[in-house]
Design an enzyme around this catalytic site. Sequence first.
Site, PDB file in Angstrom:
ATOM      1  N   LYS A   1       0.838  -1.198   0.000  1.00 25.21           N
ATOM      2  CA  LYS A   1       0.000   0.000   0.000  1.00 25.21           C
ATOM      3  C   LYS A   1       0.876   1.253   0.000  1.00 25.21           C
ATOM      4  O   LYS A   1       1.889   1.307   0.714  1.00 25.21           O
ATOM      5  CB  LYS A   1      -0.901  -0.017   1.239  1.00 25.21           C
ATOM      6  CG  LYS A   1      -1.876   1.154   1.330  1.00 25.21           C
ATOM      7  CD  LYS A   1      -2.721   1.046   2.589  1.00 25.21           C
ATOM      8  CE  LYS A   1      -3.749   2.139   2.722  1.00 25.21           C
ATOM      9  NZ  LYS A   1      -4.538   2.023   3.952  1.00 25.21           N
TER      10      LYS A   1
ATOM     11  N   SER B   1      -9.471   1.919   3.211  1.00 29.67           N
ATOM     12  CA  SER B   1      -8.630   2.649   2.287  1.00 29.67           C
ATOM     13  C   SER B   1      -7.610   1.785   1.545  1.00 29.67           C
ATOM     14  O   SER B   1      -7.045   2.223   0.556  1.00 29.67           O
ATOM     15  CB  SER B   1      -7.886   3.749   3.047  1.00 29.67           C
ATOM     16  OG  SER B   1      -7.064   3.176   4.062  1.00 29.67           O
TER      17      SER B   1
ATOM     18  N   SER C   1      -9.487  -0.445   7.452  1.00 28.04           N
ATOM     19  CA  SER C   1      -9.025  -0.355   6.070  1.00 28.04           C
ATOM     20  C   SER C   1      -8.350  -1.591   5.496  1.00 28.04           C
ATOM     21  O   SER C   1      -8.062  -1.608   4.298  1.00 28.04           O
ATOM     22  CB  SER C   1      -8.076   0.826   5.917  1.00 28.04           C
ATOM     23  OG  SER C   1      -8.820   2.001   5.866  1.00 28.04           O
TER      24      SER C   1
HETATM   25  N1  GLN Z   1     -12.661   4.425   6.888  1.00 31.17           N
HETATM   26  C1  GLN Z   1     -11.991   4.813   8.091  1.00 31.17           C
HETATM   27  C2  GLN Z   1     -11.518   6.246   7.964  1.00 31.17           C
HETATM   28  O1  GLN Z   1     -11.786   6.833   6.967  1.00 31.17           O
HETATM   29  C3  GLN Z   1     -10.846   3.885   8.368  1.00 31.17           C
HETATM   30  C4  GLN Z   1      -9.687   4.121   7.505  1.00 31.17           C
HETATM   31  C5  GLN Z   1      -8.504   3.288   7.826  1.00 31.17           C
HETATM   32  O2  GLN Z   1      -8.605   2.249   8.488  1.00 31.17           O
HETATM   33  N2  GLN Z   1      -7.350   3.746   7.378  1.00 31.17           N
HETATM   34  O3  GLN Z   1     -10.906   6.774   8.834  1.00 31.17           O
END
Ligand code: GLN
Length: 490
Positions: free
Chosen positions: A85, A160, A184
């Site tokens: 990532k 994400s 994410s």
């Molecule tokens: N969707 C959550 C956020 O926007 C989690 C994102 C993540 O785990 N990086 O913060």
Amino acid sequence: MTALIDLSLHEAAQALRAGETSARELTLACIARMEEVDGHVHAFLAQTPDLALEHADRADKMLAEARKGENESLSNLVGIPVAIKDVLTIRGVPTTCGSKILEGYRPPYTATSVQRLIDSGAVILGKTNTDEFAMGSSTENSAYGVTHNPWDLARVPGGSSGGSAAAVAARMCFAALGTDTGGSVRQPAAFCGITGLKPSYGRVSRYGLIAYGSSLDTVGIHAHSAAEMAVLYTTMAGHDELDSTSMPGAVEEIQLQDGDLRGIRVGVPKEYFIDGIQPAVEAAVREALNVLGDLGCELQEISLPHTNLALPVYYIIAPAEASANLARYDGIRFGPRKNGDDLWDTYLKTRGELFGPEVKRRIMLGTYALSSGYYDAYYAQAQKVRTLIKQDFERAFERVDLIASPVTPTTAFPIGAHEDDPLAMYLEDVFTLPANLAGVPGLAFPVGFDDSGLPIGMQITGPHLGEAILFRVTHAYQKATDWHNKEALL
Ligand code: GLN
């Protein structure tokens, strides 16, 4: 013979050892697959074929030595192509966090998690797409375009870490690293029909993970199965002197041979089966619970009473930490600069033009929650409720060994569905956020499909540093079922 990209990680490792293929050949097969499908999926922000072939040639040397008997203890990762990532650094490789504010940035150091994979002989194929600074649940917040779900290109892959999940689901790599601050890794795993682990906070070094919410961030794994993830997990887990929050002490051994789950107590929290959950998701998760029951688990209903506070607490704490972490992107130290009339104007222009709307929203939320006069009402209060959420888990783990639930209320939604509604997007993570707030590990794995043929995931959560039981239970489930072997037809 099965095409190389269709092999499991272990089958590929075996073929490499037996000399039936080479790391170079395997890497070229993945590169060819990327050329074939990534124009449709857009999982990668940067492909690194030169670096990959350099790693592959080194792996082939290691394999040749092993065949001569000079290197007996060869990792199953030797010669295995993986993706990373784009919030984890690799020295000299462009790292953007999906943001224009880091366009062209090449970090001078490599994340410990990635370095440990490289040291074990893995082949790094490239950097995968992400919501900007890992803020989002769909990968639509990337400044470099959306990633498409390999099961249905009109839908999001989740986020994400959507790029990593889509890359694995579309078989462009054997496994990938993601990061999980609020879901994410687990949520995109569920949306893409693969297996994903968010380790305990502190279990895998965060050194080289570009910070979003420092008290919540973890480096996680995507693969098709728990057995494959275990290879990466055991390679990466453990203390790192470069990360003061990484846990000292030995990492518990992962035992996968045991298919008998007798005596394992599984808690099913009533707060996770709420109105609004897609019926097919609930049905598939209930059916998976039955399978666990058949394998010997004892199921019992439990309560995690503060579950409904996880979302508001997370959306105070994560933006507060993000607002501090993102203060460093000012056009002076990293990435591109938009010159203004004076220094202040340069800051304003750089941050105003190069951060995307979701990142700006979070910086404003976080700055507000931390500002004097509001700090006690919001941030301090959220920290107290966070403790209550953590205690919910501690109490539950006095009675059960793990907690099972859906990963997400719905299957993958269409691209653009939540475009004008950030709150609807935030709700995607109701079931995954609590584990980050409590610091406990969570593992998502596929347990069925809805009527549109979209994958459904189940999440199991364990006590802090309880990864071993999550691996054991998922592996037993995956030996007894076939969902993780289903392939997106792309
Ligand atoms: N969707 C959550 C956020 O926007 C989690 C994102 C993540 O785990 N990086 O913060």
